[in-house]
Design an enzyme around this catalytic site. Structure first.
Site, PDB file in Angstrom:
ATOM      1  N   GLU A   1      12.834  24.801  -2.937  1.00 44.37           N
ATOM      2  CA  GLU A   1      13.277  23.475  -2.476  1.00 44.37           C
ATOM      3  C   GLU A   1      12.944  22.441  -3.538  1.00 44.37           C
ATOM      4  O   GLU A   1      11.901  22.529  -4.185  1.00 44.37           O
ATOM      5  CB  GLU A   1      12.549  23.018  -1.193  1.00 44.37           C
TER       6      GLU A   1
ATOM      7  N   GLU B   1       6.085  27.134   3.700  1.00 41.71           N
ATOM      8  CA  GLU B   1       5.043  26.103   3.699  1.00 41.71           C
ATOM      9  C   GLU B   1       3.997  26.244   4.803  1.00 41.71           C
ATOM     10  O   GLU B   1       3.859  25.353   5.650  1.00 41.71           O
ATOM     11  CB  GLU B   1       5.678  24.708   3.776  1.00 41.71           C
TER      12      GLU B   1
HETATM   13  C1  NOJ Z   1       9.694  20.974   2.913  1.00 38.17           C
HETATM   14  C2  NOJ Z   1      10.090  21.629   4.197  1.00 38.17           C
HETATM   15  O1  NOJ Z   1      10.178  23.006   4.002  1.00 38.17           O
HETATM   16  C3  NOJ Z   1      11.392  21.090   4.758  1.00 38.17           C
HETATM   17  O2  NOJ Z   1      11.539  21.591   6.048  1.00 38.17           O
HETATM   18  C4  NOJ Z   1      11.394  19.575   4.708  1.00 38.17           C
HETATM   19  O3  NOJ Z   1      12.533  19.045   5.290  1.00 38.17           O
HETATM   20  C5  NOJ Z   1      11.278  19.147   3.266  1.00 38.17           C
HETATM   21  N1  NOJ Z   1      10.023  19.610   2.730  1.00 38.17           N
HETATM   22  C6  NOJ Z   1      11.321  17.628   3.070  1.00 38.17           C
HETATM   23  O4  NOJ Z   1      10.226  17.061   3.690  1.00 38.17           O
END
Ligand code: NOJ
Length: 453
Positions: free
Chosen positions: A358, A168
């Protein structure tokens, strides 16, 4: 059957969010370590309740126990990140053998338990020593990253074949350097931000090169990007086309969160024309050969998907949302169809297999009187979202895998420990773990390769 036979089912985490051990065994400091511990002038309120990742889930010391739980939960794949300053305390230069040993042991333990390791090189814990040299704005920043990548690949690529370069960048730049609510908590101007995005893309490309050149096991390389696509508001062909367009478009206010800004250079070897129209002379400085490196082929598009991207409307509610709609405890809209449209649109545009690196939700979980954690919302969320993902796979989208965020409750960045995303509940006072009900339902789904949904 909709999901491919070798579909990767599993869960994900990131080093800073669960490891703790922030000064253990020769580890150097990163920007989250430094700024969450910095109480200058008593004005600090970077993180809710001034929490830090110093101890987090103490996974650094408890990884064996955690892996035993993962096995019990039926996880076959586990995505985790390497804490850069654990292996290179200053970011470059001297290697910390104890840090290398930790990750090497972690990988061995996973494999011993039948779990395939997938490695993210960078999940936001940027070395403080490099930050002081200008961090991602320094023209050498991509070489620093390549040096770090080489160290990790040398140490782990005899056992690891799935690699994600950066996690990200949309968020670590957008929130860290634009909105100022993630480390290093800065608010920079677009001319700097644009150059930074270029340097990060270059770092990604150089890491791809290093992985391909040095890996011992044949590598599968990608990244884990943020930002879902927009979902169409009705079933018409026109609206579907319009949603596709909205997904990749950007203007000067939202380019940091558009896949069009980030992924077009990787897959098409050039910045989106719109960038030149909007930013003119502020566009990044590109050296000869940069775009060739940035656009080195990747094997998959990894994407973290939580809720559909939606555009603000004048009524105040972003498109596709409505008064009183279901929301998670992050206040994010529950929009399962995004797990259909996001892979579909990304696959249509970029043509490589998609990995859901994710997906999940924060929920207000607690341990009930019976000692269990009942989290029906998470079970329902997983079922709804996975049905949509299965629909995308049935419609021909090549989907490599699904990694639930997160394997266990952890440090949710600026929100601290208040937001519980885990399949495992963590009592931070005692470090006691409890597998949540949803994890057992997820196990059935994984075991049936998504048939029992
Ligand atoms: C994306 C991120 O990569 C992760 O670190 C985070 O905890 C989650 N989103 C939830 O916000």
């Amino acid at each position: 059957m909709a999901f491919r036979k070798d579909f990767l089912w599993g869960a994900a985490s990131a080093a800073y969010q669960l490891e703790g051990g922030y000064r253990a065994d020769g580890k150097g400091l990163n920007i989250w370590d430094v700024f969450t511990n910095c109480h200058s002038a008593g004005i600090k309120k970077f993180v809710r309740y001034n929490e830090t990742g110093n101890e987090a889930c103490d996974h650094y010391h408890r990884y064996k126990e955690d892996i035993a739980l993962m096995k019990k939960m039926g996880l076959k794949n586990y995505r985790f990140s390497i804490n850069w300053t654990r292996v290179l305390p200053d970011g470059i230069g001297k290697v910390n053998e104890q840090g290398i040993k930790f990750y090497s042991d972690l990988v061995d333990e996973l494999i011993k338990n039948g779990i395939t390791p997938l490695v993210t090189l960078f999940h936001w814990d940027y070395p403080y020593e490099l930050y002081k040299k200008g961090g991602w704005l320094n023209p050498e920043s991509s070489d620093w990253f390549a040096e770090y990548a080489a160290v990790v690949v040398d140490a782990l690529s005899d056992r690891v074949s799935y690699w994600m370069t950066v996690n990200e960048p949309q968020v670590f730049i957008g929130l860290g350097f634009y909105a100022g609510n993630h480390a290093p908590f800065l608010k920079l101007h677009s001319c700097d931000l644009l150059q930074m995005t270029h340097n990060v893309l270059l770092a990604h490309g150089k890491a791809v090169k290093v992985i391909r050149e040095k890996a011992k096991l044949s590598p599968r390389v990608g990244f884990a990007f943020a930002t879902a696509c927009c979902s169409p508001l009705d079933n018409s062909k026109e609206e579907t086309e319009a949603a596709y367009k909205r997904s990749f478009d950007f203007d000067c206010g939202n380019y940091l969160f558009s896949p069009g800004w980030w992924a077009d250079p990787i897959f098409f070897g050039k910045y989106n024309e719109k960038g030149y129209e909007i930013f003119g002379n502020d566009m990044p400085h590109i050296n000869e050969g940069d775009m060739e490196i940035i656009s080195l082929p990747v094997d998959f598009y990894g994407v973290n998907v939580y809720d559909a991207k939606s555009i603000m409307t004048i009524d105040g509610y972003p498109e596709g949302t409505y008064t009183g709609m279901p929301r998670t405890s992050m206040n994010w809209a529950v929009t399962p169809e995004t797990l259909y449209w996001t892979p579909r649109f990304l696959y249509e545009r970029y043509g490589v297999p998609i990995m859901i690196t994710e997906n999940g939700l924060a929920n207000n979980d607690w341990v009930s009187l019976d000692g269990k954690v009942h989290d029906p919302q998470r079970t329902d969320f997983i079922e709804r979202y996975l049905k949509e993902l299965r629909r995308a796979a049935s419609d021909g989208v090549d989907i490599l895998g699904y990694l639930h965020w997160s394997v266990m409750d952890n440090f949710e960045w600026a929100d601290g420990y208040d937001r519980r995303f885990g399949l495992i509940y963590v009592d931070y006072r005692t470090q006691e773990r409890t597998i949540k009900d949803s994890a057992f339902r997820y196990k059935e789904i994984m075991e049936s390769n998504g048939e029992r949904l």
